[in-house]
Design an enzyme around this catalytic site. Structure first.
Site, PDB file in Angstrom:
ATOM      1  N   HIS A 102       0.650  -0.857  -0.289  1.00  0.00           N
ATOM      2  CA  HIS A 102       0.087   0.080  -0.282  1.00  0.00           C
ATOM      3  C   HIS A 102       1.127   0.704   0.208  1.00  0.00           C
ATOM      4  O   HIS A 102       0.661   2.538   0.770  1.00  0.00           O
ATOM      5  CB  HIS A 102      -0.731  -0.140   1.239  1.00  0.00           C
ATOM      6  CG  HIS A 102      -2.032  -0.761   1.207  1.00  0.00           C
ATOM      7  ND1 HIS A 102      -2.427  -1.692   0.036  1.00  0.00           N
ATOM      8  CD2 HIS A 102      -2.738  -1.255   1.710  1.00  0.00           C
ATOM      9  CE1 HIS A 102      -3.376  -2.781  -0.415  1.00  0.00           C
ATOM     10  NE2 HIS A 102      -4.427  -2.408   1.747  1.00  0.00           N
ATOM     11  N   HIS A 156     -10.317   2.413  -0.190  1.00  0.00           N
ATOM     12  CA  HIS A 156     -10.530   1.080   1.173  1.00  0.00           C
ATOM     13  C   HIS A 156     -11.427   1.178   2.351  1.00  0.00           C
ATOM     14  O   HIS A 156     -11.165   0.915   3.437  1.00  0.00           O
ATOM     15  CB  HIS A 156      -8.345   0.637   1.587  1.00  0.00           C
ATOM     16  CG  HIS A 156      -8.373   0.429   2.376  1.00  0.00           C
ATOM     17  ND1 HIS A 156      -8.627  -0.865   3.704  1.00  0.00           N
ATOM     18  CD2 HIS A 156      -7.455  -1.287   1.758  1.00  0.00           C
ATOM     19  CE1 HIS A 156      -7.873  -2.471   3.427  1.00  0.00           C
ATOM     20  NE2 HIS A 156      -7.107  -1.836   2.608  1.00  0.00           N
ATOM     21  N   GLU A 199     -11.837  -2.954  -3.783  1.00  0.00           N
ATOM     22  CA  GLU A 199     -10.895  -1.938  -3.748  1.00  0.00           C
ATOM     23  C   GLU A 199     -10.295  -2.709  -4.983  1.00  0.00           C
ATOM     24  O   GLU A 199      -9.744  -3.403  -5.995  1.00  0.00           O
ATOM     25  CB  GLU A 199      -9.074  -2.577  -2.807  1.00  0.00           C
ATOM     26  CG  GLU A 199      -9.662  -3.014  -1.628  1.00  0.00           C
ATOM     27  CD  GLU A 199      -8.013  -3.391  -0.983  1.00  0.00           C
ATOM     28  OE1 GLU A 199      -7.342  -2.905  -0.704  1.00  0.00           O
ATOM     29  OE2 GLU A 199      -8.712  -4.331   0.508  1.00  0.00           O
TER      30      GLU A 199
END
Length: 351
Positions: free
Chosen positions: A121, A195, A315
């Site tokens: 991420h 997210h 996502e």
């Protein structure tokens, strides 16, 4: 308290103070609402959705995303054993990059190892931990707000100065639209996603009684560190074949390969609230996530206690580790070209 920095926008009728960063930068919360009673709250820390209220056919309002009541809780959540990334914008690269390294134009780049030797991420200070500017607001009709972030060259060791614009639009059709655009001063890699953890029964409930649909006949095969191997897993006769809707699993962390069309990529259904959320995207994958090792001790907004099955993430993104897999969709953003990512979460009442 001395305020050293203010947000780009001063407080307006649809915004309020959400707290202060350690350097006293003020974070604001902005509200978009439509004529149907749907409301979304977004803060400029991480361009993060903190609340999404949906009116149901039973006459009540349900908040369908997990989150916190205070900025300090969002800041502290990144120190948990597994940061939840509630409602945040993930970048520069969503998902895992194997061995925290990639090669671009013959040059090797070493990234932060923040997940079992891999990069997850965007590294230690991804886009969800950055203060974004608000550069445009439209309050009438289909209200929208645009957040902008300038990520400097070699930010987390990614090449190129990258400017990202993210516009949230709330339509009268009860759609929350996310439009991402980005340009870079050098060739770079990029993979942005949203997210939020959704729960159509309410953020203080479990998702296990809700059903999901995913228009995918294969998903990415992963190794024991959940990094793609480069192979695909066929979903026919697989527990994770959601082409026929079935209950949310108690644990899932997989990337599903979807067709880039105008049809529904994935959906979530609540029989309790007669509510459906449909997901549309121009991305090649939707990563589905339920679970996490920090949730049994996590106090959320309105004194909710979040646990491993409190929410489910959809996502929409490129494949994890695409920079290291030549046959995966291209993740390179060329200098001067524009990255465009579109995602829509549409909410409907069902009988």
């Amino acid at each position: 308290m001395e305020i050293k920095h203010k947000s780009h926008f001063q407080e307006t009728s649809n915004s309020k103070s959400f707290g202060f960063m350690p350097d006293n930068t003020e974070i604001l919360s902005f509200e978009l609402s439509n004529k149907n009673g749907m409301k979304v709250q977004i803060i400029n820390y991480g361009a993060t959705v903190t609340s999404l209220e949906i009116p149901t056919s039973k006459g009540k309002i349900v908040d369908v995303v997990l989150g916190f009541d205070s900025l300090s809780s969002y800041l502290e959540s990144y120190y948990l054993p597994s940061a939840p990334y509630f409602g945040t914008t993930v970048g520069r690269y969503a998902g895992r990059i194997h061995n925290s390294a990639f090669t671009l134009n013959g040059k090797s780049y070493e990234l932060t190892k923040n997940n079992n030797g891999n990069s997850l991420h965007g590294g230690n200070t991804g886009f969800g931990k950055k203060v974004w500017s608000v550069t445009n607001q439209t309050l009438g009709g289909n209200p929208s707000i645009t957040f902008t972030l300038l990520s400097e060259n070699l930010d987390e060791n990614y090449p190129g100065e990258l400017q990202v614009n993210l516009t949230y639009t709330l339509t009268e059709m009860n759609e929350l639209k996310l439009d991402y655009k980005a340009v870079s001063t050098e060739d770079t890699i990029i993979n942005l996603t949203h997210h939020s953890y959704f729960n159509l029964d309410g953020h203080n409930e479990s998702v296990l009684d809700q059903k999901i649909f995913i228009d995918a006949d294969k998903m990415l095969e992963t190794n024991h560190e959940n990094v793609p191997t480069g192979n695909f897993t066929a979903l026919t006769n697989h527990d994770f074949d959601f082409r026929t809707e079935k209950n949310c699993p108690s644990s899932i962390d997989n990337s599903f390969v979807i067709n880039q069309t105008n049809t529904v990529a994935a959906a979530l259904f609540s029989s309790k609230n007669n509510l459906k959320m449909s997901v549309y995207t121009n991305q090649p994958s939707v990563h589905i996530y339920v679970g996490g090792n920090c949730f049994d001790v996590l106090k959320g907004k309105s004194d909710a206690v979040y646990h491993k099955t409190s929410g489910i993430c959809f996502e929409t993104q490129n494949f994890p580790d695409a920079p290291n897999q030549a046959h995966f969709p291209d993740s390179v953003l060329k200098k001067g070209e524009e990255y465009i990512q579109k995602t829509v979460y549409k909410f409907e009442k069902i009988n």
